[in-house]
Design an enzyme around this catalytic site. Structure first.
Site, PDB file in Angstrom:
ATOM      1  N   CYS A  69     101.404 113.901 128.689  1.00 47.54           N
ATOM      2  CA  CYS A  69     102.013 113.286 129.873  1.00 47.54           C
ATOM      3  C   CYS A  69     103.419 113.863 130.105  1.00 47.54           C
ATOM      4  O   CYS A  69     103.551 115.026 130.457  1.00 47.54           O
ATOM      5  CB  CYS A  69     102.014 111.771 129.739  1.00 47.54           C
ATOM      6  N   GLU A  77      95.671 109.874 123.058  1.00 50.72           N
ATOM      7  CA  GLU A  77      95.929 108.947 121.955  1.00 50.72           C
ATOM      8  C   GLU A  77      95.518 107.518 122.282  1.00 50.72           C
ATOM      9  O   GLU A  77      95.225 106.713 121.389  1.00 50.72           O
ATOM     10  CB  GLU A  77      97.410 109.005 121.538  1.00 50.72           C
ATOM     11  N   HIS A 137      96.449 110.588 128.495  1.00 51.13           N
ATOM     12  CA  HIS A 137      96.866 110.097 127.180  1.00 51.13           C
ATOM     13  C   HIS A 137      95.672 110.032 126.219  1.00 51.13           C
ATOM     14  O   HIS A 137      95.047 108.982 126.064  1.00 51.13           O
ATOM     15  CB  HIS A 137      97.504 108.713 127.311  1.00 51.13           C
TER      16      HIS A 137
END
Length: 261
Positions: free
Chosen positions: A129, A233, A231
């Protein structure tokens, strides 16, 4: 005496068969941080993803001293640049849009310095990001400051849904690193941004785009630094490992860097 000699030779032979400590050590992955007042912060989503991929997370405190940043870089094998606030447009030669969000000047300096020094050393980087955007800026690119006001026909890029939910799809360039890692041409990703990469830095290329053309992934020509606008994660933390290969690839590159030092 002969028995002692034979035992010594046998032990030496066994030791030669064992892998060296440097070959078995997990790569240390630096994780950049954000700042909130007097507190530096890193989401556990990033920490868990690095661990799950086989690395040791090492949170790098915010610093603007180049000497201090060099000291931190001495101890890592790879780097994750995390998400967060908007980046100052002055860093890429633009005046601020009226839709520009919060800017943290010290973090801008920290991110850009970390990236440039890491690239110079050959340390592999995964930008996420804001981290992807900072990577692009650090290497000579710029940003779209506000997607809704600057991109005709823009889809929603700031979802009102959990981080583990894919709210729109991206089209992945065949033959790119991202394509090789994920093995698909198209995949749903999460989305929490209103800025995006504009002009791409020299030596980098776009490897994925959203349906409205917004850049969703970039990679360097040498493959040592790559970034995504979404994202990954957020998915890993929730137990969905479809984007874990991004972190695993970073760990692989970090292990190679470690063994070359």
């Amino acid at each position: 005496m002969k028995t002692l000699f034979k035992t010594t030779v046998l032990m030496a032979a066994l030791l030669l068969c064992l892998p060296a400590a440097s070959q078995t050590k997990k790569p240390v992955i630096g994780v950049s941080c954000s700042i909130d007042g007097s507190t530096v912060e890193v989401g556990m989503t990033y920490i868990k993803s690095v661990r799950k991929a086989g690395g040791i997370p090492f949170v790098i405190p915010l610093a603007t001293s180049e000497a201090e940043i060099d000291e931190y870089l001495d101890h890592i094998d790879g780097l994750v640049m995390t998400g967060g606030e908007d980046v100052s447009p002055l860093l890429f030669g633009q005046e601020p849009s009226r839709f520009l969000g919060e800017v943290v000047p010290d973090r801008d300096i920290y991110d850009i310095t970390l990236i440039r020094k890491a690239v110079k050393r050959g340390i592999p980087i995964l930008g996420i990001c804001r981290g992807e955007q900072s990577l692009n800026i650090a290497m000579g690119g710029d940003l779209i400051q506000d997607i809704p006001s600057e991109v005709t026909g823009a889809i929603q890029h700031r979802q009102n849904a959990p981080r583990s939910y894919g709210s729109h799809t991206i089209n992945i360039v065949k033959g790119s690193l991202l394509h090789k890692l994920l093995g698909v041409d198209n995949i749903a990703v999460n989305s929490f941004h209103h800025q995006a990469c504009g002009k791409i830095a020299p030596g980098y290329k776009v490897t994925a785009t959203a349906p409205d053309g917004v850049v969703e992934a970039i990679e360097s020509a040498d493959g040592k630094s790559f970034g995504v606008q979404f994202h990954p994660e957020g998915f890993v933390y929730s137990g969905n490992y479809k984007f874990l290969p991004l972190f695993q690839h970073l760990i692989k590159l970090a292990a190679e860097y470690s063994s070359s030092k």
